[in-house]
Design a protein around this motif. Sequence first.
Motif, PDB file in Angstrom:
ATOM      1  N   UNK A 113      -4.499  -4.614  -3.334  1.00  0.00           N
ATOM      2  CA  UNK A 113      -3.167  -4.931  -3.875  1.00  0.00           C
ATOM      3  C   UNK A 113      -3.256  -5.535  -5.269  1.00  0.00           C
ATOM      4  N   UNK A 114      -4.471  -5.633  -5.814  1.00  0.00           N
ATOM      5  CA  UNK A 114      -4.632  -6.202  -7.160  1.00  0.00           C
ATOM      6  C   UNK A 114      -4.273  -5.202  -8.240  1.00  0.00           C
ATOM      7  N   UNK A 127       0.829  -1.206   0.000  1.00  0.00           N
ATOM      8  CA  UNK A 127       0.000   0.000   0.000  1.00  0.00           C
ATOM      9  C   UNK A 127       0.864   1.257   0.000  1.00  0.00           C
ATOM     10  N   UNK A 128       1.946   1.239   0.798  1.00  0.00           N
ATOM     11  CA  UNK A 128       2.827   2.408   0.867  1.00  0.00           C
ATOM     12  C   UNK A 128       3.476   2.688  -0.487  1.00  0.00           C
ATOM     13  N   UNK A 129       3.750   1.632  -1.241  1.00  0.00           N
ATOM     14  CA  UNK A 129       4.366   1.792  -2.556  1.00  0.00           C
ATOM     15  C   UNK A 129       3.437   2.516  -3.536  1.00  0.00           C
ATOM     16  N   UNK A 183      -2.918   5.557   3.475  1.00  0.00           N
ATOM     17  CA  UNK A 183      -3.708   5.957   4.638  1.00  0.00           C
ATOM     18  C   UNK A 183      -5.198   5.754   4.371  1.00  0.00           C
ATOM     19  N   UNK A 184      -5.649   6.107   3.170  1.00  0.00           N
ATOM     20  CA  UNK A 184      -7.062   5.927   2.830  1.00  0.00           C
ATOM     21  C   UNK A 184      -7.443   4.452   2.846  1.00  0.00           C
ATOM     22  N   UNK A 185      -6.580   3.612   2.275  1.00  0.00           N
ATOM     23  CA  UNK A 185      -6.860   2.174   2.255  1.00  0.00           C
ATOM     24  C   UNK A 185      -6.887   1.605   3.667  1.00  0.00           C
ATOM     25  N   UNK A 186      -5.949   2.028   4.500  1.00  0.00           N
ATOM     26  CA  UNK A 186      -5.907   1.564   5.889  1.00  0.00           C
ATOM     27  C   UNK A 186      -7.166   1.994   6.634  1.00  0.00           C
ATOM     28  N   UNK A 187      -7.607   3.222   6.395  1.00  0.00           N
ATOM     29  CA  UNK A 187      -8.828   3.707   7.046  1.00  0.00           C
ATOM     30  C   UNK A 187     -10.034   2.877   6.633  1.00  0.00           C
TER      31      UNK A 187
END
Length: 278
Positions: free
Chosen positions: A275-276, A209-211, A218-222
């Motif tokens: 991650x797709x 995600x960081x990549x 951050x949006x994905x983690x939220x």
Amino acid sequence: MLKQRVITALALLAVLLPALFYPSFEPFAALSLVLIVAAGWEWARLNGCGTTASLLCGAGLGGMLALGWSLGVLDMAWPGLWGAAGGIWLVLAIVVLRRGVAAWSQWPSGVRVVGGLVLIGCAWLALVQAHKAGISFLLSVLTLVWAADIAAYFGGRALGRRKLAPAISPGKTWEGVYSGVAGVCLLALLWCALDARGVGSANSLFGQLWAKGPLLAVLAIAVLTAMSVVGDLFESLVKRSAGMKDSSGLLPGHGGVLDRVDALLPVLPLAMLFVSFS
């Protein structure tokens, strides 16, 4: 009760850890499939099926997934399926949770039973593919859910003022949700920092995600943290509708399988979806 919980947890770890770290994915897939059969049985019971019908639902779910395994579905990419599962969970969050406990039983029984079994099956497929993507990836998904739950618990106790869904889970607050997001963000930063020093693997969920960029990460983690809360709330709603405290008593001191994996059900397919895309 505490002794019972500890004994059950140690017994599960004694079985799960060797399968988790085995060089090939087959033992983990087989063991998790057994748990999914139990979850299917629990789901049918929670939605009004009798003893025989519930057993058939669990066995049928396991049989369908085993058949798919033999046909090679575990080796295929499923971004469309992950997106569809995420969309269904979003609808459940918006419609079902807002309508409350009483409205759940008004849905047709067949829709509730089959729909839930499909979502449980999707979660198993995502779980096994997460394992095939690497131990670091799977562990990062699991720790995201655990960190969200722990941070939400302590943040809610310390700061909680506004109830999130008092009729479903009186202890959950909006402040707890925000604390959960903050806790997972801190976990992600620590994980990525360790990856940068060669301690872990950049194949983790957080690394991937960081990549894609800090803001997207951050949006994905939220979103993932919020959906872990949705999974927990949704199972609580269904149990309240059924008048049951636990999904079953299969895991002494811990309730049932669904009680342990409810937050993972929406998170697993969404993690695979995120991650797709490159």
